[in-house]
Every structure is written in C-alpha cells, then in structure tokens.
Design a protein around this motif. Structure first.
Motif, PDB file in Angstrom:
ATOM      1  N   ARG A  34       3.938   1.410  -1.208  1.00 15.84           N
ATOM      2  CA  ARG A  34       4.553   1.452  -2.542  1.00 15.84           C
ATOM      3  C   ARG A  34       3.570   2.040  -3.555  1.00 15.84           C
ATOM      4  NH1 ARG A  34       6.519  -3.179  -2.574  1.00 15.84           N
ATOM      5  NH2 ARG A  34       4.709  -4.312  -3.339  1.00 15.84           N
ATOM      6  N   GLN A  35       2.307   1.606  -3.501  1.00 12.78           N
ATOM      7  CA  GLN A  35       1.298   2.115  -4.424  1.00 12.78           C
ATOM      8  C   GLN A  35       1.099   3.622  -4.243  1.00 12.78           C
ATOM      9  OE1 GLN A  35      -2.659   0.538  -3.897  1.00 12.78           O
ATOM     10  NE2 GLN A  35      -3.346   1.322  -5.871  1.00 12.78           N
TER      11      GLN A  35
ATOM     12  N   ASP B 119       4.172   5.471  -5.561  1.00 11.70           N
ATOM     13  CA  ASP B 119       4.211   5.399  -7.020  1.00 11.70           C
ATOM     14  C   ASP B 119       3.193   6.346  -7.641  1.00 11.70           C
ATOM     15  OD1 ASP B 119       6.191   3.490  -6.780  1.00 11.70           O
ATOM     16  OD2 ASP B 119       4.916   1.795  -7.361  1.00 11.70           O
ATOM     17  N   GLN B 120       2.009   6.431  -7.055  1.00  8.97           N
ATOM     18  CA  GLN B 120       0.989   7.345  -7.577  1.00  8.97           C
ATOM     19  C   GLN B 120       1.438   8.799  -7.462  1.00  8.97           C
ATOM     20  OE1 GLN B 120      -2.573   6.239  -5.421  1.00  8.97           O
ATOM     21  NE2 GLN B 120      -3.167   4.766  -7.002  1.00  8.97           N
TER      22      GLN B 120
ATOM     23  N   GLU C  63       0.822  -1.213   0.000  1.00  4.53           N
ATOM     24  CA  GLU C  63       0.000   0.000   0.000  1.00  4.53           C
ATOM     25  C   GLU C  63       0.857   1.264   0.000  1.00  4.53           C
ATOM     26  OE1 GLU C  63      -2.214  -3.381   1.910  1.00  4.53           O
ATOM     27  OE2 GLU C  63      -0.253  -2.468   2.273  1.00  4.53           O
TER      28      GLU C  63
END
Length: 167
Positions: free
Chosen positions: A136-137, A140-141, A134
C-alpha cells in the motif's frame, strides 16, 4: 542493474521504464544510501550489451507469472556464467529446475496451478493493497508523485493498470 527496452508504441512498458529510472534517481541521490546503493538502468538491452553484463553478474532475477511467459534463455546464460537465479517457476526457470535441480535456484511465488486457481477465484488487487502495508505504501508513493514530484500524475496509468487491470 536493470536492463530492458520498449517498443515505440508500448506505452505501459515505457512508463514502467520511466518509473524504474525515477525510483533510481531518488535512491541514487538519497543522502543516507546514495553513496552505497545505486540503481542503474541499462538502456536498449541487447545481445552485445548482454555479452558484457552476463559474465559479470552475481545474481539473475527472472520473474513472470507462472505459466504465462515464453521460455527464454537469458537466465540460462546467467547461470552458466555462475550467477545465482532468483525467480518464479516460469519460462526457462522450469527447465533449469529440471537439469541442475530446483535446489540450485531460489524459486518463489505461485506455481501454474496456483495461478489457475486464483484465476478461477478471481483476482482483486485491492485485497492485496488493503492487506499488505508495504505494498500500500509503495503504491501510494507512486500514485502521489513521490518519484515524479514535478509531474505528480505521471505514473497514474501504471497505478491504474496494477490496481484495475493486472492479473
């Protein structure tokens, strides 16, 4: 509702505020949740605005790295007006845990001794990035311009700070 302000020369604080408002823009205009969930940023948060917000608040979130912040009193004012406190064991939260009791706060995160141990071991943000999907996501976003499609590199300094310089 999130309140705050940044000194004119404090680039990172300004970028964090811009990120908050950009995430808010996505959430507030989302066709699924936009009519049920709103992010409101209170500009130039100051005493006269706090006088209006504090009595109406149900929850006060006070987070900082344990052992690093001065002891503010804003969270005490929230508590005295009936708001629940969620936060780290730092600043005035320490004093509040001593008086009304820690069972009356929602404390999470590291304690001072945990922070000191991590400092000795060495903190590497990439370890957390690699281990927590979560996180990392979200990173990244932010990095890929999800919250700034017209300026995809807008928050590169925020990501760089979090990944390479944040303690």
């Amino acid at each position: 509702m999130i309140g705050g302000k940044a000194a004119p020369g404090y680039h990172m604080a300004k970028m964090i505020i811009k990120l908050i408002t950009s995430v808010g823009n996505i959430i507030n205009n989302d066709p699924v949740v936009g009519d049920r969930l709103k992010v409101i940023y209170l500009e130039n948060y100051r005493v006269s605005l706090a006088e209006k917000v504090i009595p109406a608040a149900d929850l006060s979130q006070q987070i900082s790295t344990a052992g690093t912040e001065a002891s503010g009193t804003g969270n005490m004012k929230f508590m005295l007006n009936g708001a629940l406190t969620i936060g780290t064991m730092d600043g005035a939260n320490v004093e509040m845990a001593e008086e009304p009791g820690e069972e009356n706060l929602f404390i999470f995160g590291m304690r001072v001794e945990d922070v000191e141990a991590l400092d000795k071991k060495g903190y590497n943000a990439k370890e957390y990035y690699d281990r927590i999907p979560e996180l990392r996501q979200a990173m990244d976003q932010i990095r890929d311009g999800r919250f700034s499609p017209r300026e995809p590199d807008l928050f590169k300094d925020v990501v760089n700070m979090l990944m390479n310089h944040d303690r």
